[in-house]
Design a protein around this motif. Structure first.
Motif, PDB file in Angstrom:
ATOM      1  N   LEU A 239      -0.241 112.855  64.210  1.00 30.53           N
ATOM      2  CA  LEU A 239       0.142 113.788  63.281  1.00 30.53           C
ATOM      3  C   LEU A 239       1.372 113.257  62.390  1.00 30.53           C
ATOM      4  O   LEU A 239       1.431 113.676  61.248  1.00 30.53           O
ATOM      5  N   ARG A 240       2.265 112.764  63.256  1.00 28.72           N
ATOM      6  CA  ARG A 240       3.746 112.719  62.642  1.00 28.72           C
ATOM      7  C   ARG A 240       3.411 111.540  61.536  1.00 28.72           C
ATOM      8  O   ARG A 240       3.978 111.390  60.537  1.00 28.72           O
ATOM      9  N   LEU A 241       2.794 110.427  61.926  1.00 26.23           N
ATOM     10  CA  LEU A 241       2.325 109.432  61.170  1.00 26.23           C
ATOM     11  C   LEU A 241       1.735 109.967  59.965  1.00 26.23           C
ATOM     12  O   LEU A 241       1.974 109.481  58.687  1.00 26.23           O
ATOM     13  N   LEU A 242       0.630 110.889  59.932  1.00 30.69           N
ATOM     14  CA  LEU A 242      -0.133 111.533  58.776  1.00 30.69           C
ATOM     15  C   LEU A 242       0.929 112.373  57.874  1.00 30.69           C
ATOM     16  O   LEU A 242       0.900 112.166  56.729  1.00 30.69           O
ATOM     17  N   GLN A 243       2.217 112.754  58.446  1.00 32.62           N
ATOM     18  CA  GLN A 243       3.123 113.694  57.792  1.00 32.62           C
ATOM     19  C   GLN A 243       3.590 112.657  56.856  1.00 32.62           C
ATOM     20  O   GLN A 243       4.217 112.866  55.729  1.00 32.62           O
ATOM     21  N   GLU A 244       4.096 111.326  57.404  1.00 35.29           N
ATOM     22  CA  GLU A 244       4.819 110.300  56.638  1.00 35.29           C
ATOM     23  C   GLU A 244       4.044 109.611  55.582  1.00 35.29           C
ATOM     24  O   GLU A 244       4.665 108.839  54.922  1.00 35.29           O
ATOM     25  N   SER A 245       2.872 109.927  55.867  1.00 39.99           N
ATOM     26  CA  SER A 245       2.028 109.004  54.636  1.00 39.99           C
ATOM     27  C   SER A 245       2.228 109.284  53.235  1.00 39.99           C
ATOM     28  O   SER A 245       2.590 110.442  52.930  1.00 39.99           O
ATOM     29  N   GLN A 246       2.128 108.475  52.677  1.00 39.32           N
ATOM     30  CA  GLN A 246       2.302 108.608  50.933  1.00 39.32           C
ATOM     31  C   GLN A 246       1.122 108.689  50.177  1.00 39.32           C
ATOM     32  O   GLN A 246       1.105 108.696  49.047  1.00 39.32           O
TER      33      GLN A 246
END
Length: 412
Positions: A239-246
């Motif tokens: 979920l954190r990686l998804l938040q950081e996605s551009q």
């Protein structure tokens, strides 16, 4: 005299029988070659065979008596040499346990090529570990190369040791291909699975770790509680990686829905995972949905971390958030986290006086830097510049962990 007769009588009988057989049994043995023919009577042939047997037996006994001392001496020297190698090898292993890395590596390498497998393999790997413990990773890898070149049958042992050394050095790009190959060959090997899981975790390959999790559980690498803890970590990290996605919000929202559909229901209620899900919704522009998720979660299963996140959430209706949070205050009147959240929501709604009251109440319950910072901002909006500076200073000292007397001076 009686004993002599007892011996002579059987001999006479046997001699008589043999004489009778020689006189009455006729036969011959014929040996023919290309140019010669040799013929013996049957009894002459039997006598020659007996003589040949006696000669061969005497020759063997003579040679054995002459050569056996030399063979015994050679075998004794080989045994003593092997015993010396074994003692030196044991000395090297003991030095490894005692942390004498140089001595351990020297003794183990000196004996490795003189021992049989698996002792030779163990010596090479132990020597590599000694070099690694000394901090010379290149020497350790070179020792493993020597082990492979020696031709000793190792199975996964040498490659597992190499992968572990790479992981210890945080050289994940080198460890992962090696561990992936090992996993393809030894699919259910517990230590291969354990190292591969560590590598995926360290390299933030959460999707790969998710795929590996059933194998870890099936092969008893993790127990049920550890599996659950890893599921929480995997989902939170995804979920954190998804938040950081551009990527565009629409695409991220679609991925978020797919990911959330794979989350086990027991993991969905964990505050850490719920919080990351709410943040992910907020990051994709779904602020109203994020507020709904947090509000329902907090009402159903109270969690201070979720309450603090509710105060940070930039919802579409901050006044409604404030009203909801004030209802919680009836059941949690002395909750410093809830009071801090109320102060932040008041600040967002520009209710400066009310926000100051909530923040001061929170600070009285729990002296934390972020509460001081929020109160300093509110004081500045109220025109209390001196008090604002005092709270900023107090929060700074608190965050640095300075002594209570300095904090008291800052509060004056």
């Amino acid at each position: 005299m009686k004993r002599i007769f007892l011996i002579l009588i059987p001999l006479v009988v046997i001699g008589g029988v043999l004489f009778w057989l020689v006189e009455n049994t006729h036969g011959s043995v014929l040996i023919s070659t290309q140019h010669y023919i040799v013929q013996f009577s049957l009894w002459t042939a039997l006598l020659l065979v007996l003589v040949a047997f006696i000669v061969i037996r005497l020759t063997y006994s003579t040679l054995r008596a002459v050569l056996m001392p030399g063979w015994q001496l050679l075998a004794s020297r080989q045994r003593r040499r092997h015993d010396r190698m074994r003692m030196q090898n044991n000395h090297g292993l003991l030095a490894l346990v005692e942390g004498r890395w140089d001595v351990a590596k020297k003794d183990l390498l000196r004996t490795a090529d003189k021992l049989d497998a698996p002792a030779a393999l163990i010596s090479y790997i132990a020597a590599a570990n000694a070099a690694a413990q000394k901090g010379d990773i290149d020497d350790a890898l070179h020792t493993l190369d020597m082990a492979e070149q020696s031709g000793v049958v190792s199975g996964p042992a040498i490659r597992l040791t190499r992968a572990r050394l790479f992981l210890d050095q945080k050289r994940y790009k080198e460890a992962l291909p090696l561990l992936d190959r090992l996993h393809s060959e030894y699919h259910n090997h517990p230590y291969v699975l354990s190292l591969l899981a560590q590598a995926y975790q360290a390299d933030n390959r959460w999707d790969k770790l998710e795929e590996l999790l059933p194998d870890l559980q099936r092969n008893n690498v993790l127990d049920k509680k550890e599996v659950f803890d890893w599921q929480v970590q995997i989902r939170s990290s995804q979920l954190r990686l998804l938040q950081e996605s551009q990527e565009p919000n629409t695409l991220r929202l679609n991925k978020l829905e797919q990911l959330w559909s794979r989350v086990h229901k027991s993991v969905k209620v964990v505050p850490e995972v719920l919080g990351e899900y709410a943040r992910s919704l907020e990051s994709t522009g779904e602020r109203s949905a994020a507020e709904t998720v947090l509000r329902r979660a907090i009402s159903k299963n109270w969690g201070n971390d979720l309450v603090l996140l509710y105060g940070h959430l930039q919802g579409s209706d901050p006044m409604r958030q404030l009203v909801v949070a004030e209802r919680w205050l009836r059941d949690q009147p002395d909750n410093a986290d809830l009071l801090l959240t109320l102060g932040r929501l008041c600040k967002r709604n520009k209710l400066w006086g009310k926000g100051r009251d909530y923040l001061e109440a929170s600070l009285n319950l729990n002296n934390r830097p972020e509460t001081c910072a929020e109160l300093a901002l509110v004081m500045a909006k109220l025109g209390e510049e001196k008090q604002s500076r005092q709270f900023f200073k107090r929060g700074l000292l608190e965050s640095l962990g300075l002594e209570d007397d300095l904090l008291a001076d800052a509060a004056k």
